[in-house]
Design a protein around this motif. Structure first.
Motif, mmCIF file in Angstrom:
data_model
loop_
_atom_site.group_PDB
_atom_site.id
_atom_site.type_symbol
_atom_site.label_atom_id
_atom_site.label_comp_id
_atom_site.label_asym_id
_atom_site.label_seq_id
_atom_site.Cartn_x
_atom_site.Cartn_y
_atom_site.Cartn_z
ATOM 1 N N ASP A 31 35.549 24.049 -45.914
ATOM 2 C CA ASP A 31 34.686 25.190 -44.855
ATOM 3 C C ASP A 31 35.719 25.045 -43.710
ATOM 4 N N PRO A 32 36.010 26.429 -43.204
ATOM 5 C CA PRO A 32 36.841 26.510 -41.841
ATOM 6 C C PRO A 32 36.322 25.759 -40.812
ATOM 7 N N LYS A 33 34.899 25.548 -40.839
ATOM 8 C CA LYS A 33 34.242 24.528 -39.490
ATOM 9 C C LYS A 33 34.572 23.161 -39.692
ATOM 10 N N THR A 34 34.688 22.736 -40.803
ATOM 11 C CA THR A 34 35.265 21.283 -41.282
ATOM 12 C C THR A 34 36.480 21.160 -40.681
ATOM 13 N N ILE A 35 37.396 22.141 -40.729
ATOM 14 C CA ILE A 35 38.792 21.839 -40.208
ATOM 15 C C ILE A 35 38.862 21.801 -38.714
ATOM 16 N N ILE A 36 37.976 22.659 -38.229
ATOM 17 C CA ILE A 36 38.091 22.682 -36.692
ATOM 18 C C ILE A 36 37.293 21.412 -36.049
ATOM 19 N N VAL A 37 36.157 21.027 -36.920
ATOM 20 C CA VAL A 37 35.746 19.852 -36.280
ATOM 21 C C VAL A 37 36.649 18.642 -36.523
ATOM 22 N N LEU A 41 38.153 16.141 -33.520
ATOM 23 C CA LEU A 41 37.869 14.698 -33.625
ATOM 24 C C LEU A 41 39.091 13.897 -33.507
ATOM 25 N N LEU A 42 40.083 14.585 -34.228
ATOM 26 C CA LEU A 42 41.502 13.804 -34.263
ATOM 27 C C LEU A 42 41.925 14.086 -33.003
ATOM 28 N N GLY A 43 41.847 14.814 -32.042
ATOM 29 C CA GLY A 43 42.614 15.148 -30.818
ATOM 30 C C GLY A 43 41.717 14.120 -29.734
ATOM 31 N N VAL A 44 40.477 13.758 -29.998
ATOM 32 C CA VAL A 44 39.792 13.173 -29.140
ATOM 33 C C VAL A 44 40.301 11.465 -29.495
ATOM 34 N N VAL A 45 40.272 11.338 -30.657
ATOM 35 C CA VAL A 45 40.788 9.901 -31.066
ATOM 36 C C VAL A 45 42.166 9.703 -30.645
ATOM 37 N N ILE A 46 42.980 10.656 -30.538
ATOM 38 C CA ILE A 46 44.353 10.550 -29.849
ATOM 39 C C ILE A 46 44.317 10.417 -28.255
#
Length: 53
Positions: A31-37, A41-46
């Motif tokens: 789902d495209p929403k899954t990719i955005i989330v 989350l990856l950005g926050v972790v970084i």
């Protein structure tokens, strides 16, 4: 260029349209929403890791 000659404007994209319209039953569907989330989350972790180190 000859006026009666076809430049192939629509014909050149016909293969791409046909390729992207076909769906494979074995393909992974996300789902495209899954990719955005996941990206958020990856950005926050970084960002958190850059503050820690």
């Amino acid at each position: 260029m000859d006026k009666g000659q076809n430049t192939g404007g629509l014909m050149s994209s016909a293969g791409l349209v046909r390729y992207f319209d076909s769906e494979d039953d074995k393909a992974i569907r996300i789902d495209p929403k899954t990719i955005i989330v996941f990206g958020l989350l990856l950005g926050v972790v970084i960002q958190v890791l850059s503050f820690i180190s």
